[in-house]
Design a protein around this motif. Structure first.
Motif, mmCIF file in Angstrom:
data_model
loop_
_atom_site.group_PDB
_atom_site.id
_atom_site.type_symbol
_atom_site.label_atom_id
_atom_site.label_comp_id
_atom_site.label_asym_id
_atom_site.label_seq_id
_atom_site.Cartn_x
_atom_site.Cartn_y
_atom_site.Cartn_z
ATOM 1 N N LYS A 50 0.834 -1.207 0.000
ATOM 2 C CA LYS A 50 0.000 0.000 0.000
ATOM 3 C C LYS A 50 0.865 1.251 0.000
ATOM 4 O O LYS A 50 0.596 2.215 -0.750
ATOM 5 C CB LYS A 50 -0.929 -0.010 1.219
ATOM 6 N N GLU A 51 1.904 1.248 0.834
ATOM 7 C CA GLU A 51 2.786 2.419 0.880
ATOM 8 C C GLU A 51 3.487 2.618 -0.472
ATOM 9 O O GLU A 51 3.553 3.745 -0.999
ATOM 10 C CB GLU A 51 3.828 2.228 1.990
ATOM 11 N N ASN A 52 4.015 1.549 -1.035
ATOM 12 C CA ASN A 52 4.715 1.639 -2.320
ATOM 13 C C ASN A 52 3.766 2.050 -3.436
ATOM 14 O O ASN A 52 4.090 2.881 -4.293
ATOM 15 C CB ASN A 52 5.369 0.299 -2.644
ATOM 16 N N LEU A 53 2.553 1.457 -3.407
ATOM 17 C CA LEU A 53 1.591 1.759 -4.453
ATOM 18 C C LEU A 53 1.120 3.213 -4.367
ATOM 19 O O LEU A 53 0.914 3.871 -5.389
ATOM 20 C CB LEU A 53 0.408 0.792 -4.343
ATOM 21 N N ASN A 54 0.922 3.708 -3.158
ATOM 22 C CA ASN A 54 0.522 5.113 -2.994
ATOM 23 C C ASN A 54 1.598 6.055 -3.535
ATOM 24 O O ASN A 54 1.297 7.083 -4.161
ATOM 25 C CB ASN A 54 0.255 5.408 -1.526
ATOM 26 N N GLU A 55 2.856 5.706 -3.282
ATOM 27 C CA GLU A 55 3.955 6.549 -3.782
ATOM 28 C C GLU A 55 3.981 6.547 -5.310
ATOM 29 O O GLU A 55 4.120 7.612 -5.939
ATOM 30 C CB GLU A 55 5.273 6.020 -3.216
ATOM 31 N N SER A 245 -7.730 3.959 -0.702
ATOM 32 C CA SER A 245 -6.733 2.901 -0.810
ATOM 33 C C SER A 245 -7.166 1.760 0.101
ATOM 34 O O SER A 245 -7.838 1.976 1.107
ATOM 35 C CB SER A 245 -5.340 3.393 -0.402
ATOM 36 N N GLY A 246 -6.787 0.561 -0.267
ATOM 37 C CA GLY A 246 -7.180 -0.584 0.549
ATOM 38 C C GLY A 246 -6.656 -1.864 -0.070
ATOM 39 O O GLY A 246 -5.868 -1.873 -1.007
ATOM 40 N N TYR A 247 -7.160 -2.973 0.473
ATOM 41 C CA TYR A 247 -6.746 -4.280 -0.037
ATOM 42 C C TYR A 247 -7.846 -5.288 0.258
ATOM 43 O O TYR A 247 -8.719 -5.069 1.108
ATOM 44 C CB TYR A 247 -5.441 -4.742 0.604
ATOM 45 N N MET A 248 -7.819 -6.392 -0.446
ATOM 46 C CA MET A 248 -8.735 -7.509 -0.195
ATOM 47 C C MET A 248 -8.142 -8.769 -0.809
ATOM 48 O O MET A 248 -7.300 -8.696 -1.722
ATOM 49 C CB MET A 248 -10.126 -7.221 -0.779
ATOM 50 N N LYS A 249 -8.594 -9.898 -0.267
ATOM 51 C CA LYS A 249 -8.224 -11.180 -0.842
ATOM 52 C C LYS A 249 -9.327 -11.586 -1.816
ATOM 53 O O LYS A 249 -10.503 -11.578 -1.467
ATOM 54 C CB LYS A 249 -8.064 -12.246 0.245
ATOM 55 N N VAL A 250 -8.937 -11.934 -3.016
ATOM 56 C CA VAL A 250 -9.902 -12.264 -4.052
ATOM 57 C C VAL A 250 -9.562 -13.618 -4.646
ATOM 58 O O VAL A 250 -8.434 -14.107 -4.537
ATOM 59 C CB VAL A 250 -9.930 -11.181 -5.158
ATOM 60 N N GLY A 251 -10.552 -14.199 -5.291
ATOM 61 C CA GLY A 251 -10.346 -15.465 -5.977
ATOM 62 C C GLY A 251 -10.359 -15.255 -7.479
ATOM 63 O O GLY A 251 -11.408 -14.953 -8.056
ATOM 64 N N VAL A 268 -4.300 -5.040 -3.929
ATOM 65 C CA VAL A 268 -4.079 -3.760 -3.253
ATOM 66 C C VAL A 268 -4.317 -2.663 -4.281
ATOM 67 O O VAL A 268 -3.887 -2.787 -5.441
ATOM 68 C CB VAL A 268 -2.648 -3.667 -2.680
ATOM 69 N N TRP A 269 -5.007 -1.578 -3.878
ATOM 70 C CA TRP A 269 -5.266 -0.482 -4.807
ATOM 71 C C TRP A 269 -4.997 0.867 -4.146
ATOM 72 O O TRP A 269 -4.996 0.982 -2.915
ATOM 73 C CB TRP A 269 -6.689 -0.545 -5.348
ATOM 74 N N ALA A 270 -4.793 1.863 -4.994
ATOM 75 C CA ALA A 270 -4.559 3.228 -4.537
ATOM 76 C C ALA A 270 -5.257 4.187 -5.487
ATOM 77 O O ALA A 270 -5.171 4.036 -6.712
ATOM 78 C CB ALA A 270 -3.070 3.531 -4.483
ATOM 79 N N MET A 271 -5.971 5.166 -4.924
ATOM 80 C CA MET A 271 -6.600 6.213 -5.726
ATOM 81 C C MET A 271 -6.934 7.379 -4.802
ATOM 82 O O MET A 271 -6.960 7.247 -3.582
ATOM 83 C CB MET A 271 -7.860 5.694 -6.407
ATOM 84 N N HIS A 272 -7.195 8.520 -5.398
ATOM 85 C CA HIS A 272 -7.565 9.710 -4.653
ATOM 86 C C HIS A 272 -8.979 10.124 -5.013
ATOM 87 O O HIS A 272 -9.483 9.813 -6.098
ATOM 88 C CB HIS A 272 -6.595 10.866 -4.963
ATOM 89 N N TYR A 273 -9.580 10.824 -4.087
ATOM 90 C CA TYR A 273 -10.944 11.291 -4.317
ATOM 91 C C TYR A 273 -10.983 12.202 -5.543
ATOM 92 O O TYR A 273 -10.148 13.077 -5.718
ATOM 93 C CB TYR A 273 -11.457 12.019 -3.077
#
Length: 594
Positions: A50-55, A245-251, A268-273
């Motif tokens: 999450k930190e890397n993706l946000n950067e 930003s957040g994360y989830m386990k998916v199939g 894991v995803w990252a986006m801004h409003y």
């Protein structure tokens, strides 16, 4: 489980039990270690991703916003807005085209990420071969796959596609914005073609092998790196990405048809409003949990070694435990009545020593019991001989009564003959081949024989009423139960009287037989029970109670009381139903009668 301990040898149980315990414990430890380490690895990996993706997202967003601003400035510039308004003067039109091409070329050359600029208008001129700016007829855009996204919005990002340039076919990412005149008239649109490799390089960051996807605000794929099938597989999860930003386990399935029931990927995803794009990273969970699998493998190896060591110790200790038991079993197997000595160790001071000592005492006790049983057997034989001799006397008496009956008939003494015949019948029922139980029919017949003998003396003064249901007559009762109570009623209840009535009834009530003997005599005297000190009714009645207690334990009742409804005495005898003679050994085990 209990059957297993009853069936198998103790050494097998000790060996198998301890081995199973170690194996189960090791399995639990490995599973807990794997589960906890997996969760921790997922948590740490998620945090750093999450930190890397946000950067990365911040850098890409800055780049994309810059492109959007460049596009906005270019489409609102007067050179661009006035270009579609052609005049009849060809030279003026040529100057407008040259001016616009120079303006857009400067933008393209000053922005390295821009591969080319395409201007779709109704007044398109042939483009120069080496120019970065192309003028294209707007009708040609309608044949492109991305045209629908541009048509339905003022501006839009167009996903990775291929264009033809002077350098050949090149992969680009485009940003299109519509062009309006100062009066608000739609005049076409401008498309900035960005180098896809530059955007992909920014997305990959320091890990070029990652699976990352860049999406626009509508969820359409702009570009990606890694597995080409992933952009299609994540479409069903886009609605769940409602946070910045957040994360989830998916199939993710192997094919694109349906979602997998097993959650096998960390997303894991990252986006801004109010942003125009979103960055998504997909990592297979088996890559995240490699460390846990390695730890589990090491623990499994250690566990196998521990099991082997445990097996050796189990064999050693189980042998120490089993040896004394085997010695005891050997002595028990060779035991006979003539065994003089028990060969068991005497140096044990623990539970085995107590067990060996107890077995020696038991053997000594058994020897003394053998001697005692042998003496009892001799005494029993003597008693049987005496009993056989004693059985001769009743048979002799019965035969003598039969002879006296014939003599009375011969002499014409009818009443005496009748008395002797009734006494003979009573003796025959009383003997009953040595049985202790007789049918209720036979018991009532025995009682009536006694009553008939008494009626010969009382003549019309003594009456008897019988109430016996048919289905009770073949059930069983201890013999000679009724006669002592009837005798008591006649001798004591009707003393110094010329008349008397006796009622005898029998019924079944909830698995019990209840017999009542009621007379209209003088009743019981005051303190009749205390005067006899427990020997109520004399020897006959006491004998009945003792025999009932021997047969039924506490499951019987014999009550003697004054008749509550009239004068006289009422006797109540209650005992369990005996449909078969074999039941006499089991009735005393039930609950007592209150």
């Amino acid at each position: 489980m209990k059957k297993m301990f009853k069936r198998y040898r103790i050494d097998y149980l000790l060996f198998g039990g301890l081995t199973s315990f170690v194996l189960i414990l090791l399995t639990i430890v490995i599973l807990l270690t794997y589960t906890l380490s997996t969760k921790e690895l997922v948590r740490v990996t998620t945090y750093y991703q999450k930190e890397n993706l946000n950067e990365l997202y911040n850098k890409i967003e800055i780049q994309m916003r810059a492109i959007e601003q460049i596009s906005l400035a270019a489409t609102r510039n007067i050179v661009t807005t006035e270009y579609p308004d052609m005049t009849n003067d060809s030279y003026v039109n040529y100057q407008k085209r040259e001016e616009l091409e120079t303006f857009l070329s400067n933008i393209a050359y000053s922005t390295p990420i821009i591969q080319s600029i395409e201007l779709y208008t109704g007044n398109a001129f042939p483009s120069k071969s080496q120019s970065l700016v192309s003028f294209i007829d707007m009708n040609q855009a309608k044949d492109q796959s991305w045209y629908e996204a541009v048509e339905n919005a003022d501006f839009a990002w167009i996903g990775e596609h291929t264009i033809t340039s002077n350098q050949g076919r090149i992969e680009v990412i485009s940003f299109a914005r519509k062009i309006y005149s100062n009066s608000g008239k739609y005049q076409g649109f401008m498309m900035l073609n960005l180098k896809a490799s530059s955007i992909q390089s920014q997305i990959s960051g320091e890990i070029p092998t990652s699976n990352r996807i860049l999406l626009d605000s509508g969820g359409r794929v702009i570009t990606y790196i890694g597995d080409p099938s992933l952009p299609t597989k994540i479409k069903s999860y886009l609605l769940d990405m409602n946070n910045e930003s957040g994360y989830m386990k998916v199939g993710l399935p192997e094919s694109n048809d349906s979602a997998s029931s097993q959650k096998n990927t960390l997303m894991v995803w990252a986006m801004h409003y109010n942003s125009s794009c979103m960055l998504v990273q997909l990592t297979p969970l088996n890559q995240v949990t490699k460390g846990s699998v390695h730890i589990s493998a090491v623990l499994s190896l250690v566990g196998v070694s521990a099991i082997l060591i445990a097996l050796l110790f189990t064999l050693y200790f189980s042998n120490l435990f089993i040896t004394p038991l085997r010695q005891l079993l050997h002595e028990m197997g060779r035991y006979t009545a003539n065994t003089n000595k028990v060969n068991l160790p005497e140096d044990y001071q623990n539970e085995f020593g107590v067990l060996f000592s107890g077995y020696r005492k038991l053997m000594d006790r058994i020897k003394s019991l053998y001697v005692s049983l042998e003496n009892q057997y001799k005494e029993q034989k003597k008693a049987e001989i005496k009993a056989l001799q004693a059985m001769i006397n009743p048979h002799f008496l019965y035969n003598t009564l039969d002879q006296l009956n014939w003599m009375a008939l011969t002499a014409g003494h009818d009443k005496l003959s009748q008395i002797l015949e009734l006494m003979g019948k009573m003796f025959r029922i009383g003997l009953s081949n040595g049985e202790s139980l007789i049918t209720i029919r036979e018991e009532f017949t025995h009682a009536l024989c006694y009553v008939q003998i008494q009626q010969l003396r009382w003549e019309e003064g003594l009456t008897v009423s019988i109430d016996l249901a048919e289905h009770l007559q073949d059930w069983y009762i201890p013999k000679m139960t009724l006669q002592p109570f009837i005798e008591n009623a006649i001798m004591h209840g009707f003393n110094e009287r010329l008349t008397g009535n006796i009622t005898i009834s029998a019924k079944e009530d909830q698995g019990d037989i209840i017999i009542q003997i009621t007379d209209d005599g003088v009743g019981l005297k005051k303190n009749w029970n205390a005067q006899r000190e427990g020997n109520t009714g004399g020897y006959g009645i006491r004998n009945v109670k003792e025999r009932f207690e021997a047969f039924f334990g506490t499951r019987y009742r014999v009550d003697i009381e004054n008749n509550p409804q009239a004068s006289g005495t009422r006797v109540t005898v209650q005992f369990p139903v005996l449909k078969y003679k074999q039941e006499e050994m089991n009735v005393s085990l039930g609950a007592s009668i209150p």
